[in-house]
Design an enzyme around this catalytic site. Structure first.
Site, mmCIF file in Angstrom:
data_model
loop_
_atom_site.group_PDB
_atom_site.id
_atom_site.type_symbol
_atom_site.label_atom_id
_atom_site.label_comp_id
_atom_site.label_asym_id
_atom_site.label_seq_id
_atom_site.Cartn_x
_atom_site.Cartn_y
_atom_site.Cartn_z
ATOM 1 C CD GLU A 1 -0.492 7.099 -6.857
ATOM 2 O OE1 GLU A 1 -0.804 8.165 -7.434
ATOM 3 O OE2 GLU A 1 -1.329 6.246 -6.514
ATOM 4 C CB ALA B 1 -4.539 1.841 2.917
ATOM 5 C CE1 TYR C 1 0.170 -4.753 -1.627
ATOM 6 C CE2 TYR C 1 -0.444 -6.095 0.276
ATOM 7 C CZ TYR C 1 -0.729 -5.064 -0.614
ATOM 8 O OH TYR C 1 -1.894 -4.360 -0.503
ATOM 9 C CG HIS D 1 0.220 1.809 -5.939
ATOM 10 N ND1 HIS D 1 -0.040 2.114 -4.624
ATOM 11 C CD2 HIS D 1 -0.163 2.886 -6.663
ATOM 12 C CE1 HIS D 1 -0.562 3.322 -4.558
ATOM 13 N NE2 HIS D 1 -0.639 3.822 -5.775
ATOM 14 N N PRO E 1 1.924 3.233 5.181
ATOM 15 C CG PRO E 1 -0.364 3.501 5.494
ATOM 16 C CD PRO E 1 0.830 4.174 4.891
ATOM 17 C CG ASN E 2 -0.364 -1.719 7.092
ATOM 18 O OD1 ASN E 2 -0.215 -2.005 8.269
ATOM 19 N ND2 ASN E 2 -1.438 -1.093 6.633
HETATM 20 C C1 DQA Z 1 -0.209 -0.640 -2.196
HETATM 21 C C2 DQA Z 1 -1.680 -0.805 -2.631
HETATM 22 C C3 DQA Z 1 -2.629 -0.258 -1.586
HETATM 23 O O1 DQA Z 1 -3.978 -0.453 -1.991
HETATM 24 C C4 DQA Z 1 -2.425 -0.982 -0.273
HETATM 25 O O2 DQA Z 1 -3.268 -0.427 0.727
HETATM 26 C C5 DQA Z 1 -1.007 -0.999 0.184
HETATM 27 C C6 DQA Z 1 0.035 -1.250 -0.816
HETATM 28 C C7 DQA Z 1 0.770 -1.341 -3.166
HETATM 29 O O3 DQA Z 1 1.948 -1.034 -3.108
HETATM 30 O O4 DQA Z 1 0.351 -2.197 -3.962
HETATM 31 O O5 DQA Z 1 -0.706 -0.877 1.353
HETATM 32 O O6 DQA Z 1 0.103 0.739 -2.161
#
Ligand code: DQA
Length: 152
Positions: free
Chosen positions: A98, A77, A23, A100, A10-11
């Site tokens: 995974e 998230a 980001y 981030h 999401p997002n």
């Molecule tokens: C994320 C980190 C998460 O805490 C956050 O909710 C995101 C992006 C990252 O890529 O840094 O949406 O996954």
């Protein structure tokens, strides 16, 4: 050829304009283009999928069985609380890396815990878009090693 499904949670569709100080300013389609280019260099195939919906992400993980060899996953998230996504990863048994963009361990306390990490092959966080590239390399390495072992 090794096939890898990239799942953005999401997002992440808003990357480029979403909190660029956290980001960065690279868009999701630019990240996908970078990953396709790297996939070519690594000799793997990638397909990308983004959803803002937990159930759609779970369906994508289920549907990956038999079609993909591994998953590169940024759960957004959901990382921090989706036991349903964690269970889906555990259920399909495909290797998951995974990733981030941000260093979740440097941020708010609620981001310090990943419920996905215990079922992931590994986690990469904090390198911006490079996290995805490092994650793809790690997953390709893992899967290509598996293939070589099966051949011997
Ligand atoms: C994320 C980190 C998460 O805490 C956050 O909710 C995101 C992006 C990252 O890529 O840094 O949406 O996954």
């Amino acid at each position: 050829m090794v096939r890898i499904l990239v799942i953005h949670g999401p997002n992440l569709n808003l990357l480029g304009t979403r909190e660029p100080e956290v980001y960065g300013s690279t868009t999701l389609s630019e990240i996908d283009a970078m990953l396709s280019e790297l996939a070519g260099e690594l000799g793997v195939e990638v397909e990308s999928f983004q959803s803002n919906h937990e159930g759609a992400i779970i369906d994508a993980i289920h549907d990956a069985r038999g079609r993909f060899d591994g998953i590169l996953l940024n759960p957004g998230a959901y990382t921090h609380y989706s036991l349903a996504i964690r269970d889906a990863v555990a259920a399909v048994g495909l290797p998951v890396v995974e990733v981030h963009l941000s260093n979740i361990y440097q941020r708010e306390p609620f981001r310090h815990r990943s419920v996905i990490a215990p079922v992931a092959a590994g986690t990469i966080a904090g390198f911006g878009t490079e996290s995805y590239r490092l994650g793809l390399r790690a997953l390709a390495h893992l899967l290509q090693g598996d293939r070589a072992q099966r051949r011997n």
